[in-house]
Enzyme design. Structure first.
Site, PDB file in Angstrom:
ATOM      1  N   ASP A 169      14.268   0.107  12.092  1.00 53.58           N
ATOM      2  CA  ASP A 169      12.423   0.685  13.119  1.00 53.58           C
ATOM      3  C   ASP A 169      11.761   0.814  11.459  1.00 53.58           C
ATOM      4  OD1 ASP A 169      10.535  -0.344  14.992  1.00 53.58           O
ATOM      5  OD2 ASP A 169       9.973   1.832  14.211  1.00 53.58           O
ATOM      6  N   ILE A 170      10.591   1.118  11.414  1.00 55.11           N
ATOM      7  CA  ILE A 170      10.475   2.001   9.885  1.00 55.11           C
ATOM      8  C   ILE A 170      10.004   3.439  11.073  1.00 55.11           C
ATOM      9  CG2 ILE A 170       8.685   2.588   8.346  1.00 55.11           C
ATOM     10  CD1 ILE A 170       8.730  -0.516   7.604  1.00 55.11           C
ATOM     11  N   ASN A 177       0.143   3.255   8.297  1.00 51.68           N
ATOM     12  CA  ASN A 177      -1.119   2.430   8.147  1.00 51.68           C
ATOM     13  C   ASN A 177      -2.405   3.757   8.218  1.00 51.68           C
ATOM     14  OD1 ASN A 177      -0.235  -0.177   8.015  1.00 51.68           O
ATOM     15  ND2 ASN A 177       0.536   0.358   9.982  1.00 51.68           N
ATOM     16  N   ASP A 186       1.288  -3.290   4.714  1.00 45.40           N
ATOM     17  CA  ASP A 186       1.474  -4.970   4.391  1.00 45.40           C
ATOM     18  C   ASP A 186       2.636  -4.856   3.141  1.00 45.40           C
ATOM     19  OD1 ASP A 186       0.085  -6.046   6.549  1.00 45.40           O
ATOM     20  OD2 ASP A 186      -1.016  -6.898   5.815  1.00 45.40           O
ATOM     21  N   GLU A 212       7.098  -3.814  12.642  1.00 47.02           N
ATOM     22  CA  GLU A 212       7.487  -2.728  11.653  1.00 47.02           C
ATOM     23  C   GLU A 212       9.431  -3.109  11.866  1.00 47.02           C
ATOM     24  OE1 GLU A 212       6.307   0.167  14.539  1.00 47.02           O
ATOM     25  OE2 GLU A 212       5.573  -1.354  13.953  1.00 47.02           O
TER      26      GLU A 212
END
Length: 291
Positions: A169-170, A177, A186, A212
């Site tokens: 997971d980021i 964002n 994106d 993500e």
């Protein structure tokens, strides 16, 4: 009295526009799978209600891009949009020709350009592809991953072979964002998928699991090998320079790993174990592997 001969001038066939059978198919964004036939000589794309292809997003300009379909071929030009028009991630400058299979990105929507003799067959092929692939990252989607997990789980039990899973997971993706915008988010997702894909074997299944979050299925890889891969991926992402609009975006990932164990009765049990370890990685400081 002799009647005058009336001569009707008919334009030469070669002077008339010869339209190619062509269309744009939405592969990422709202109206997923929708096909827009490019039958007109000029097609306007934008946020305006008067656009032939309307995309109601803030990142899309009112009159964003125009597509012409004439005997010279299908060409696209940006109409001075704020965020630009992209073909295969390259910014459109001036007018560019479209080739079958090109990916056209306008705002957060991605179209696939299809053209040729049997466009309906190409469209149905693309719709089938959408059932397995994520349009943004061009890796497998969660539906395909879950199908392969069930398949590999049965195979692992039948032949008594090991099966492992990586869930990553980021870190602080919402901050990306909020700080740089959703177009940048994106772009980070796409760049991460391209970066990690270089370390994946042909028999592994790499998928965008949701938002993500990404997952890797590793048939016949034990826990030690899974941890090595996970750590390699974590370091690779940490060192990778992620950029959008000439801005550097620091990116790290937290990783949870799991190997199929006797108490894992269903595929969901393996996923749950990996997810619990991912949560532990995030709650204990992020940018680390737990498992």
């Amino acid at each position: 009295m002799q009647k005058e001969t009336v001569v009707t001038v008919i334009s030469k066939i070669s002077d008339r526009p010869v339209n190619l059978d062509a269309a744009l198919v939405v592969i990422y964004g709202l109206d997923l799978g929708r096909k827009f036939d490019l039958t007109r000589e000029e097609t306007l794309i934008g946020r305006s209600s008067k656009a032939d292809i309307q995309i109601d997003q803030e990142s899309v300009s009112r009159n964003h891009a125009g597509i012409t379909n004439t005997r010279e071929g299908v060409r696209i030009r940006d109409l001075g949009s704020t965020n630009g028009t992209f073909i295969n991630d390259d910014l459109v400058e001036g007018t560019c020709s479209l080739r079958n299979g090109d990916l056209v990105k306008i705002g957060r929507t991605i179209f696939k350009f299809i053209a040729g003799g049997n466009i309906e067959a190409a469209y149905h092929d693309e719709i089938y592809r959408l059932t397995t692939m994520d349009g943004l990252t061009q890796i497998y989607n969660r539906r395909y991953f879950d199908e392969q997990l069930d398949r590999e789980l049965s195979r692992s039990r039948r032949y008594e072979r090991v099966l492992s899973m990586v869930l990553l997971d980021i870190d602080f993706f919402k901050k990306v964002n909020d700080t740089f915008g959703h177009l940048a988010g994106d772009s980070v997702l796409k760049q991460l998928a391209s970066t990690v894909r270089t370390k994946i074997r042909r028999e592994d299944v790499f998928a965008r699991y949701g938002g993500e979050e990404f997952a890797i299925l590793l048939p016949e890889v034990a826990l030690g090998g899974t941890r090595q891969l996970a750590e390699k991926v974590r370091r690779l992402v940490e060192k990778q320079r992620f950029e959008f609009d000439k801005q550097h975006i620091p990116v790290t990932v937290s990783v949870g790993i799991a190997t199929l164990e006797p108490q894992h009765r269903e595929a969901g049990d393996l996923v749950r174990t990996a997810d619990e370890r991912l949560y532990e990685a995030k709650s204990s400081g992020r940018n680390r592997v737990v498992g």
